[in-house]
Design a protein around this motif. Structure first.
Motif, PDB file in Angstrom:
ATOM      1  N   ASP A 299       0.822  -1.220   0.000  1.00 17.38           N
ATOM      2  CA  ASP A 299       0.000   0.000   0.000  1.00 17.38           C
ATOM      3  C   ASP A 299       0.856   1.270   0.000  1.00 17.38           C
ATOM      4  O   ASP A 299       0.331   2.379   0.088  1.00 17.38           O
TER       5      ASP A 299
ATOM      6  N   PRO B  39      -2.878   5.599   2.812  1.00 15.19           N
ATOM      7  CA  PRO B  39      -4.196   5.086   3.182  1.00 15.19           C
ATOM      8  C   PRO B  39      -5.083   4.763   1.976  1.00 15.19           C
ATOM      9  O   PRO B  39      -5.728   3.715   1.941  1.00 15.19           O
ATOM     10  N   ALA B  40      -5.103   5.630   0.969  1.00 18.51           N
ATOM     11  CA  ALA B  40      -5.983   5.394  -0.177  1.00 18.51           C
ATOM     12  C   ALA B  40      -5.599   4.108  -0.902  1.00 18.51           C
ATOM     13  O   ALA B  40      -6.472   3.360  -1.349  1.00 18.51           O
ATOM     14  N   GLN B  41      -4.290   3.842  -0.993  1.00 20.66           N
ATOM     15  CA  GLN B  41      -3.860   2.602  -1.653  1.00 20.66           C
ATOM     16  C   GLN B  41      -4.206   1.375  -0.828  1.00 20.66           C
ATOM     17  O   GLN B  41      -4.467   0.303  -1.368  1.00 20.66           O
TER      18      GLN B  41
ATOM     19  N   SER C  50      -7.908   0.716  -1.568  1.00 16.92           N
ATOM     20  CA  SER C  50      -8.169   0.120  -2.879  1.00 16.92           C
ATOM     21  C   SER C  50      -7.568  -1.276  -2.964  1.00 16.92           C
ATOM     22  O   SER C  50      -8.095  -2.142  -3.665  1.00 16.92           O
ATOM     23  N   SER C  51      -6.490  -1.527  -2.196  1.00 19.41           N
ATOM     24  CA  SER C  51      -5.931  -2.883  -2.146  1.00 19.41           C
ATOM     25  C   SER C  51      -6.940  -3.852  -1.557  1.00 19.41           C
ATOM     26  O   SER C  51      -7.080  -4.979  -2.026  1.00 19.41           O
TER      27      SER C  51
ATOM     28  N   ARG D 229     -10.141  -3.592  -1.695  1.00 13.25           N
ATOM     29  CA  ARG D 229     -11.156  -3.828  -2.730  1.00 13.25           C
ATOM     30  C   ARG D 229     -10.662  -4.826  -3.763  1.00 13.25           C
ATOM     31  O   ARG D 229     -11.403  -5.681  -4.226  1.00 13.25           O
TER      32      ARG D 229
ATOM     33  N   SER E 130      -3.732   5.085  10.290  1.00 15.68           N
ATOM     34  CA  SER E 130      -4.283   5.955   9.250  1.00 15.68           C
ATOM     35  C   SER E 130      -4.866   5.130   8.120  1.00 15.68           C
ATOM     36  O   SER E 130      -5.929   5.445   7.581  1.00 15.68           O
TER      37      SER E 130
ATOM     38  N   GLU F 128      -8.074   3.309   9.297  1.00 16.47           N
ATOM     39  CA  GLU F 128      -9.241   4.192   9.359  1.00 16.47           C
ATOM     40  C   GLU F 128     -10.019   4.218   8.051  1.00 16.47           C
ATOM     41  O   GLU F 128     -11.240   4.331   8.042  1.00 16.47           O
ATOM     42  N   VAL F 129      -9.313   4.168   6.921  1.00 18.79           N
ATOM     43  CA  VAL F 129     -10.023   4.219   5.639  1.00 18.79           C
ATOM     44  C   VAL F 129     -10.299   2.827   5.067  1.00 18.79           C
ATOM     45  O   VAL F 129     -11.155   2.677   4.206  1.00 18.79           O
TER      46      VAL F 129
ATOM     47  N   PRO G 142     -13.749   0.670   6.995  1.00 17.67           N
ATOM     48  CA  PRO G 142     -15.101   0.879   6.459  1.00 17.67           C
ATOM     49  C   PRO G 142     -15.340   0.098   5.164  1.00 17.67           C
ATOM     50  O   PRO G 142     -16.436  -0.398   4.932  1.00 17.67           O
TER      51      PRO G 142
ATOM     52  N   GLU H 290     -18.153  -2.722   4.132  1.00 15.88           N
ATOM     53  CA  GLU H 290     -18.953  -2.632   2.909  1.00 15.88           C
ATOM     54  C   GLU H 290     -18.874  -3.944   2.118  1.00 15.88           C
ATOM     55  O   GLU H 290     -19.868  -4.418   1.582  1.00 15.88           O
ATOM     56  N   MET H 291     -17.677  -4.540   2.069  1.00 20.56           N
ATOM     57  CA  MET H 291     -17.480  -5.742   1.255  1.00 20.56           C
ATOM     58  C   MET H 291     -17.731  -7.021   2.040  1.00 20.56           C
ATOM     59  O   MET H 291     -17.618  -8.111   1.495  1.00 20.56           O
TER      60      MET H 291
END
Lengths: 405, 292, 278
Positions: A78, A82-84, A87-88, A90, A108, A111-112, A115, A119-120
């Motif tokens: 990652d 955090p964003a990676q 998406s990892s 997902r 960090s 935290e993202v 959630p 969802e998944m």
């Protein structure tokens, strides 16, 4: 006129065949995902996590896999972003069809990512996040194989107070690091009050930022307030800078902190300075499953090209090893099939198994989980001095008498 | 405590000075921000570490750091700047960013992401002057900085190479008419800038005795602020602005503002830009800023 | 479309908006290295509005964009005194100050971050991206755009022929700040958690990078650049330990080969021409 249509039907047949083949292969493997930071500022942790997981994958498959199916651990980097990490997750859950995910490492990222796990509907368990309440806010699919810092501090601080006869402390923390800032501004001040320790800089919090080189002003300030000890809330790689400066200015006082301090690197920073911190694992630990784990992993880590030659297995390696081991046990005992049509059921089985987990044999002792999704496991209050950690207090992150303790 | 804090501030300021100077040589002559300077600083630090732990002397370490960083800087100039010389200024700035990413990655793969620490034996002693205690290495950092700034000032103001540098800074086309080779001077400027960053890296790595691949990131941004405050076209400006910012930082921390320290530094930089755009010591100002 | 692809697309959309915010300022010849600051303002304000005040997301984004736009205009006035790289450095300082501000702001959680936002779909993100792209496209064929380009080419001359260069530059700042704020608001509601570290210098540079790589002479370039920046690191996964270095090297190569950016008007014409011919 007919030839294009023919071509399409051939392609279609090939595609169906491919899906069928893929399906039959998939039935023989159970995939588990992992998200680790193999590039960026925490690259070392992610890379040693990767070596650990490859070792575990081999062990499991040598021992016959999961109910006849082969274990496949899919590891994604990652980049400490955090964003990676999100998406990892997902990718692992959506495309790779894993039954559960180990990671991400930092709070960090957790935290993202947590959630998204909800969802998944797939379990995600962090190997390092210890910022209070991160898993709790993302139930029921988020877990952490770590203990909340506020629980650990309840054992660490009394030991620290008693051993060094501490009546006053100065607190310094890394303001840019969310975990360190929470520990430094909320958990530790409250804990000091509970233990009757005065904070000399209570109205004047001292902080620095991740990446700061110079903390001489902060240390000079602490020194002028003359406390009995220092609360240092920072990740060990940042704490090294503070310890070095304390040593340079001849400010030799016992230091206390959170799990973030535990590493062999920190012991080299100022060997004469006593450091007290809690841990669930450390490389020189004796007894139980820890020693064989270290003996097996350490040579592999040291052989790895992207890692330093004198590296030791870290607490995060132990934690991620335990996480995937738990998933494997859950898969075996709850009858996970690994078939694509059972994916949703498999994921639920893993989660339900973890919720009821009882007496899982972790490296440092038995593990189970509390309602917040955090681990109930044994921990140790360690004291580091003259280059080595020694266990001073043994504790457990639950009420005494719990089977995990 | 105040005196001790001033000493702390001046030491920090010395490092800012060297890095700011490193930024301003490229900035003053070519008008571009070389974002890889922070990483040249970092590489210099690792090189210095290697030399010191091999039990060679400090001057050798500084020389190695300067040479290594200057060589890499030359590569950056050849690949990342020279072909983009005529492009808008932002383009070569981003190509230097590419080099900074590559250098961080190389350092991580070579030395790991955990801090590399200098063994105790190299920490150096301390000298007590009344209530103030100064580390030997602190004195060395400050001393080497002053010497390097003086050498830079001499080169830029007194030598023929310096005149050529200033001519190119003023007007590249006219300089060429006068027989000054723009591309050679550009290369020289990049190498001088790299050497300064490398020297700063060695000094810092040995003084603070710990280094990571990301050590240049924060300090690099601060050095840009110092360069602006000192004025981008005055060598001596950096020598004044470095300690000024160092002391401002240290005093903010000492008097209860450690959390707003960065706010103060960058606020100060913006104020200088707005009210004294030519920097503290004057010189050509922001109204002549080249187009981006 | 897999959820993984969808989330990458959402990231592309959010970065496209950030890049457009830089593009609008760049059109007047000014470089901003601090737009992550406006993004932070938008992210925190929109999140605070939806989570604490219970304002619907779309209204929250509009309010955040307006407030950030006003701040942008206020910043724009003093920024008039600066040009070129000096302005860039002042904006850099602004961005760092905003980050430092949120690090210390207790009502938005300080270093601990802020959460509680409801997750938005990729479709919602792209409705905003589409709207703003169309807006920029309309602007590009308006008189205002010609004035902006005139200011970029030669401000003195623009002044002499009676253009209001002050209004043009400040308007660009305001619009840029508003677009960055929308980007921030969407970021916050896509990732449902924000912390000051999300909005540092690195983010500001990403915006600039997307514009320059994608093409700084046309709005759609921002889209191309953003897609490249988000998708390229994903394609380089096979390189393991050397992934960042490969990214850095490719970045330099693209700049060397196409300094005007991947997309420019002549390329766009060729594409559209071919399509018509086919």
């Amino acid at each position: 006129m007919n030839s294009p249509r023919n071509k399409w039907s051939v392609l279609l047949a090939a595609a169906i065949l491919q899906i069928a083949v893929a399906g039959s292969v998939q039935a023989q493997t159970v995939a588990i995902g992992a998200i680790v930071p193999s590039s960026g500022p925490f690259a070392e942790w992610g890379r040693s996590n990767t070596v650990t997981l490859k070792m575990l994958e081999q062990e499991v498959n040598k021992a016959g896999g999961i109910n006849g199916a082969k274990l496949k651990v899919i590891i994604l980097d990652d980049a400490t972003k955090p964003a990676q990490a999100a998406s990892s997750l997902r990718k692992l859950a959506g495309d790779e069809k894993v039954i559960a995910v180990a990671g991400p490492l930092t709070s960090s990222a957790a935290e993202v990512t947590f959630p998204v796990a909800n969802e998944m509907k797939v379990v995600s368990m962090s190997q390092a996040s210890s910022k209070p309440g991160v898993a709790k806010a993302n139930r029921p699919w988020a877990f952490r194989n770590t203990i909340d810092e506020s629980i650990l501090a309840k054992s660490t601080v009394p030991y620290y107070k008693k051993t060094f006869d501490i009546k006053t402390v100065a607190i310094i923390f890394d303001a840019k690091d969310a975990t360190a800032a929470t520990v430094g501004t909320k958990i530790m001040p409250a804990m000091m009050k509970d233990n009757g320790i005065a904070i000399v800089n209570e109205t004047d919090p001292l902080s620095f930022n991740t990446g700061d080189l110079d903390v001489s002003a902060q240390v000079t300030k602490m020194k002028s307030l003359n406390p009995d000890g220092v609360v240092l809330s920072a990740d060990y790689s940042q704490a090294v800078t503070v310890l070095r400066e304390m040593k340079r200015q001849g400010f030799i006082k016992p230091v206390v902190g959170a799990t973030q301090l535990i590493s062999s690197a920190i012991l080299k920073a100022a060997p004469e300075l006593p450091i007290v911190a809690p841990a669930t694992f450390y490389a020189s630990m004796t007894g139980g499953l820890a020693a064989p784990f270290v003996a097996e992993l350490q040579p592999m880590l040291r052989k790895e090209s992207g890692l330093p030659a004198e590296i030791e297995p870290s607490m995060y390696d132990a934690n991620i090893y335990e996480i995937v081991s738990m998933y494997v046990e859950a898969a075996k005992k709850s009858g996970v099939t690994g078939k694509p049509e059972d994916l949703e059921a498999d994921r639920t089985k893993v989660r339900d198994y973890l919720v009821k987990l009882d007496n899982f044999k972790g490296l440092g002792g038995p593990i189970s989980f509390n309602d917040d999704g955090d681990a109930i496991k044994a921990f140790y209050v360690l004291q580091g001095q003259n280059g080595a950690w020694t266990t001073k207090v043994q504790g457990c992150s639950s009420v005494p008498g719990h089977p995990a303790c | 405590m105040l005196l001790q804090q001033l000493v702390n501030g001046v030491t920090l300021g010395a490092v800012y000075t060297l890095l700011a100077l490193s930024f301003s040589i490229v900035m003053g002559i070519l008008g571009i921000l070389n974002l890889a300077i922070a990483e040249l600083f970092m590489i210099g630090g690792y090189l210095g570490f290697a030399v010191i732990t091999a039990h060679l002397s400090l001057p050798v370490a500084v020389a190695a750091g300067m040479a290594g960083a200057a060589a890499i800087s030359a590569v950056i100039e050849k690949i990342g700047y020279e072909p983009l010389r005529d492009a808008p200024l932002v383009t070569p700035m981003l190509s230097t960013l590419g080099f900074s990413i590559i250098l961080q990655n190389i350092a991580t793969n070579m030395w790991g992401s955990d801090p590399l620490q200098l063994p105790d034996e190299f920490l150096g002693g301390r000298i007590a002057l009344g209530p103030v205690s100064i580390g030997e290495l602190q004195l060395i950092v400050i001393g080497v900085t002053i010497v390097l700034v003086a050498v830079m000032a001499y080169i830029v103001q007194r030598t023929s190479m310096g005149r050529a540098l200033r001519a190119v800074a003023e007007n590249r086309d006219v300089a060429r008419l006068l027989g000054v080779s723009g591309s050679r001077i550009t290369l020289t400027a990049f190498m001088m800038s790299g050497a300064l960053a490398g020297a700063a890296g060695v000094l810092i790595a040995i003084h603070y005795a710990a280094i990571t691949p990301y050590v240049g990131v924060e300090i690099g941004l601060k050095a840009i602020a110092v360069m602006v405050i000192g004025g981008t076209s005055r060598i001596w400006g950096a020598l004044l602005a470095g300690p000024l910012i160092g002391i401002a930082e240290v005093l903010t921390v000492a008097y209860g503002g450690s959390q707003i320290r960065d706010f103060v530094v960058y606020g100060f930089m913006i104020a200088i830009l707005l009210f004294r755009p030519q920097g503290l010591l004057g010189g050509s100002g922001a109204d002549q800023g080249q187009r981006v | 479309m897999s959820t993984y692809t969808a989330s990458l697309l959402a990231d592309v959309g959010i970065l496209t908006l950030g890049a457009l915010s830089v593009y609008v300022i760049l059109a007047t010849g000014q470089l901003s290295l601090g737009n992550a600051g406006f993004m932070a303002i938008g992210a925190y304000l929109a999140s605070y509005l939806t989570v604490v005040a219970g304002v619907p997301l779309t209204s929250a984004l509009v309010i955040a964009a307006l407030c950030s736009g006003i701040i942008g205009v206020m910043i724009g006035f003093p920024a008039l005194r600066l040009k070129g790289i000096f302005l860039a450095m002042a904006t850099l300082g602004f961005g760092e100050m905003i980050r430092s501000l949120f690090l210390n702001l207790e009502i938005t959680g300080g270093a601990g971050g802020f959460h509680g936002m409801a997750h938005v779909s990729v479709t919602y993100v792209w409705i905003w991206v589409g709207l703003i792209l169309v807006l920029v496209w309309l602007m590009e064929s308006s008189r205002a755009w010609l004035e902006m380009r005139a200011v970029a080419d030669d401000e003195t001359a623009a002044n002499l022929i009676g253009l209001n260069t002050t209004m043009t530059k400040i308007g660009a700042f305001g619009m840029s700040a508003a677009v960055a704020a929308v980007s921030g608001g969407l970021f916050a509601h896509h990732h449902v958690y924000i912390e000051p570290g999300n909005f540092g210098f690195e983010r500001s540079i990403d915006f600039v990078l997307a514009v320059i790589l994608g093409g700084s002479t046309i709005g759609a370039g921002s889209l191309v650049g953003a897609a490249l920046l988000v998708l390229l690191p994903e394609q380089l996964r096979a390189l393991d330990d050397w992934r960042p270095a490969a990214f850095g090297a490719l970045l330099i190569i693209v700049l060397l080969i196409r300094r005007q950016g991947i997309l420019d008007r002549s390329l766009l014409r060729r594409f559209t021409f071919r399509k018509q011919a086919a």
